[in-house]
Design an enzyme around this catalytic site. Structure first.
Site, mmCIF file in Angstrom:
data_model
loop_
_atom_site.group_PDB
_atom_site.id
_atom_site.type_symbol
_atom_site.label_atom_id
_atom_site.label_comp_id
_atom_site.label_asym_id
_atom_site.label_seq_id
_atom_site.Cartn_x
_atom_site.Cartn_y
_atom_site.Cartn_z
ATOM 1 C CE1 TYR A 1 -7.873 4.432 9.327
ATOM 2 C CE2 TYR A 1 -9.090 6.430 8.778
ATOM 3 C CZ TYR A 1 -8.005 5.596 8.577
ATOM 4 O OH TYR A 1 -7.054 5.921 7.625
ATOM 5 N N GLY B 1 0.807 -1.219 0.000
ATOM 6 C CA GLY B 1 0.000 0.000 0.000
ATOM 7 C C GLY B 1 0.841 1.270 0.000
ATOM 8 C CB THR C 1 -4.407 0.574 -0.033
ATOM 9 O OG1 THR C 1 -5.394 1.041 0.906
ATOM 10 C CG2 THR C 1 -3.546 1.736 -0.488
ATOM 11 C CG ASP C 2 -4.727 -5.142 0.440
ATOM 12 O OD1 ASP C 2 -5.135 -5.088 -0.749
ATOM 13 O OD2 ASP C 2 -3.834 -5.919 0.813
ATOM 14 C CE LYS D 1 -4.951 6.864 10.397
ATOM 15 N NZ LYS D 1 -3.550 6.519 10.250
ATOM 16 C CG ASP E 1 2.694 -6.386 15.793
ATOM 17 O OD1 ASP E 1 2.105 -5.311 16.017
ATOM 18 O OD2 ASP E 1 2.124 -7.485 15.780
ATOM 19 C CB VAL E 2 3.099 -0.440 15.664
ATOM 20 C CG1 VAL E 2 4.008 -0.044 14.510
ATOM 21 C CG2 VAL E 2 1.667 -0.665 15.182
ATOM 22 C CB SER F 1 -7.305 9.591 7.541
ATOM 23 O OG SER F 1 -8.553 9.540 6.899
ATOM 24 C CG ASN G 1 2.148 3.670 6.076
ATOM 25 O OD1 ASN G 1 1.388 4.328 5.372
ATOM 26 N ND2 ASN G 1 2.223 2.342 5.974
HETATM 27 N N1 LIG Z 1 -5.933 4.101 1.736
HETATM 28 C C1 LIG Z 1 -6.481 5.267 2.017
HETATM 29 O O1 LIG Z 1 -7.394 5.749 1.328
HETATM 30 C C2 LIG Z 1 -5.995 6.065 3.201
HETATM 31 C C3 LIG Z 1 -6.565 7.333 3.406
HETATM 32 C C4 LIG Z 1 -6.104 8.109 4.465
HETATM 33 C C5 LIG Z 1 -5.120 7.610 5.288
HETATM 34 N N2 LIG Z 1 -4.603 6.368 5.077
HETATM 35 C C6 LIG Z 1 -3.556 5.916 5.979
HETATM 36 O O2 LIG Z 1 -2.449 5.483 5.207
HETATM 37 C C7 LIG Z 1 -1.708 4.492 5.950
HETATM 38 C C8 LIG Z 1 -1.476 3.279 5.086
HETATM 39 O O3 LIG Z 1 -2.729 2.725 4.729
HETATM 40 P P1 LIG Z 1 -2.942 1.808 3.437
HETATM 41 O O4 LIG Z 1 -4.155 2.294 2.777
HETATM 42 O O5 LIG Z 1 -1.670 1.692 2.686
HETATM 43 O O6 LIG Z 1 -3.342 0.442 4.160
HETATM 44 P P2 LIG Z 1 -2.915 -1.067 3.863
HETATM 45 O O7 LIG Z 1 -2.662 -1.287 2.419
HETATM 46 O O8 LIG Z 1 -3.954 -1.878 4.559
HETATM 47 O O9 LIG Z 1 -1.514 -1.192 4.625
HETATM 48 C C9 LIG Z 1 -1.443 -1.078 6.020
HETATM 49 C C10 LIG Z 1 -0.058 -1.462 6.474
HETATM 50 O O10 LIG Z 1 -0.016 -1.402 7.903
HETATM 51 C C11 LIG Z 1 0.494 -2.640 8.375
HETATM 52 N N3 LIG Z 1 0.064 -2.938 9.740
HETATM 53 C C12 LIG Z 1 -1.184 -3.129 10.220
HETATM 54 N N4 LIG Z 1 -1.146 -3.418 11.537
HETATM 55 C C13 LIG Z 1 0.165 -3.414 11.887
HETATM 56 C C14 LIG Z 1 0.870 -3.637 13.106
HETATM 57 N N5 LIG Z 1 0.241 -3.975 14.238
HETATM 58 N N6 LIG Z 1 2.210 -3.514 13.106
HETATM 59 C C15 LIG Z 1 2.875 -3.195 11.972
HETATM 60 N N7 LIG Z 1 2.276 -3.009 10.787
HETATM 61 C C16 LIG Z 1 0.938 -3.106 10.755
HETATM 62 C C17 LIG Z 1 -0.007 -3.658 7.375
HETATM 63 O O11 LIG Z 1 0.710 -4.890 7.513
HETATM 64 P P3 LIG Z 1 0.095 -6.313 7.007
HETATM 65 O O12 LIG Z 1 0.361 -6.383 5.533
HETATM 66 O O13 LIG Z 1 0.861 -7.288 7.807
HETATM 67 O O14 LIG Z 1 -1.369 -6.292 7.324
HETATM 68 C C18 LIG Z 1 0.315 -2.910 6.097
HETATM 69 O O15 LIG Z 1 1.677 -2.969 5.817
HETATM 70 C C19 LIG Z 1 -2.547 4.217 7.204
HETATM 71 O O16 LIG Z 1 -2.054 4.994 8.266
HETATM 72 C C20 LIG Z 1 -3.920 4.700 6.802
HETATM 73 O O17 LIG Z 1 -4.698 5.048 7.931
HETATM 74 C C21 LIG Z 1 -5.021 5.583 4.052
#
Ligand SMILES: NC(=O)c1ccc[n+]([C@@H]2O[C@H](COP(=O)([O-])OP(=O)(O)OC[C@H]3O[C@@H](n4cnc5c(N)ncnc54)[C@H](OP(=O)(O)O)[C@@H]3O)[C@@H](O)[C@H]2O)c1
Length: 323
Positions: A245, A34, A278-279, A249, A81-82, A190, A108
């Site tokens: 969520y 992601g 993303t996922d 945030k 792992d956070v 976010s 992140n």
């Molecule tokens: N996508 C959006 O539209 C969006 C919008 C605003 C903000 N954000 C923010 O952007 C950031 C990245 O999101 P994303 O969309 O890229 O999500 P994502 O594809 O679901 O990726 C999330 C990442 O966080 C990791 N993670 C989850 N729990 C964890 C833990 N306990 N320890 C360490 N790593 C952990 C996941 O690891 P695993 O692969 O092992 O699960 C993955 O690498 C997040 O902070 C999210 O809130 C996203």
């Protein structure tokens, strides 16, 4: 595994560090996929030595392998792992021994803090991008909302990952960031973390004032979970949809501002990547991960002595309000 450095890049890393060729060192949490993966790729492309962390060693090592294949050898993997105190302290120990400092921390890693309906891990694939092509942003978010469920367990896990996780890793790496001449923290936030989603003015004010401290933030999050359990989220003025969520945030944003004030030598900022495919969004986002990652990286690489305690918007990273 302590100091889990990808063997294919370990020798090069040793040379880089011992020969003092390392310019800036960054840690990215949740770097295996992601937006986090993109942040690693773009930081490494800018000449930053990146410690890509992931909770799963295989997924993390695969991501580093992918980046090496893209001609970016200066990426090191370390497990993180956070939500795991031991994992956090292992990473801190590794960084201290290897580099003695940290220049950039990108917080992140996060989770959606809801249970997905038709959870892909139960055998269904993620929807493809085509599914959302005729929907506007609001319709896509509405689809997300219809396809998830807010549960106490997911809300609690959400706060533990998205707020406590950020707090604990930041505290552990703070001495290393303070050892840098230009330490930066970028908390990936976010639009959902904006205070406009809180319907209680009292809560809004508490999360937006200068005299907030960590203890009060923890009390507020405890109160949220109690209200959630009691089914009183809306009645108490917390955000109604994607509650945990949004609360996590918003609390992370508030804590960034507290930290920025307390440590003027650091740059502590929040960056909103926008609505990204993303996922986490089940591919429903409007932006590519490259675009979301670019906003985060722009904030990470702001000129020296730039803003601190600020919120940067999606799409180019314009400084904007927390409200
Ligand atoms: N996508 C959006 O539209 C969006 C919008 C605003 C903000 N954000 C923010 O952007 C950031 C990245 O999101 P994303 O969309 O890229 O999500 P994502 O594809 O679901 O990726 C999330 C990442 O966080 C990791 N993670 C989850 N729990 C964890 C833990 N306990 N320890 C360490 N790593 C952990 C996941 O690891 P695993 O692969 O092992 O699960 C993955 O690498 C997040 O902070 C999210 O809130 C996203």
């Amino acid at each position: 595994m302590e100091g889990a450095v990808s063997s294919s890049v370990a020798t090069r890393q040793e040379t880089l560090v011992r020969g003092s060729a390392v310019d800036r060192i960054a840690v990215v949490t949740g770097g295996n996929k992601g937006i986090g993966f993109e942040v690693c790729r773009q930081l490494a492309s800018s000449g930053v030595t990146v410690v890509l962390t992931a909770r799963d060693e295989t997924r993390g090592a695969e991501a580093v392998y992918k980046l090496t294949g893209l001609g970016l050898p200066d990426v090191i993997f370390h497990q993180l792992d956070v939500t795991d105190a031991l994992s956090i302290s292992r990473l801190a120990g590794f960084l201290k021994n290897r580099f003695g400092r940290l220049d950039i921390l990108v917080n992140n890693a996060a989770i959606g803090a809801v249970e997905l309906v038709d959870e892909p891990s139960f055998g269904r694939p993620q929807p493809t991008v085509e599914k959302f092509i005729d929907m506007d942003g609001h319709e896509r978010v509405e689809w997300m909302w219809q396809n998830c469920r807010q549960t106490y367990a997911a809300a609690k896990q959400g706060l533990q990952t998205n707020f406590d996780g950020v707090k604990h890793i930041t505290e552990a790496l703070l001495p290393l960031l303070l050892s840098s001449s230009d330490g930066r923290i970028v908390n990936v936030t976010s639009g959902f973390g904006l205070l406009r989603f809180f319907r209680s003015d009292e809560l809004k004010q508490e999360l937006d004032v200068d005299n907030l401290d960590e203890e009060r933030l923890d009390e507020l999050l405890d109160a949220f979970l109690k209200d959630f359990e009691a089914g009183a989220v809306e009645a108490r003025g917390w955000p109604a949809e994607f509650s945990a969520y949004k609360v996590a945030k918003a609390a992370m944003n508030a804590s960034s501002r507290v930290m920025a004030r307390r440590h003027p030598a650091l740059r502590v900022n929040c960056a909103d990547p926008g609505y990204v495919r993303t996922d986490m969004t089940r591919n429903s986002g409007l932006l590519a991960p490259e675009e979301g990652g670019a906003t985060v990286v722009a904030v990470a690489l702001l000129p020296e002595r730039g803003p601190t305690g600020a919120f940067f918007d999606a799409g180019g990273g314009k400084e904007t309000s927390f409200v």
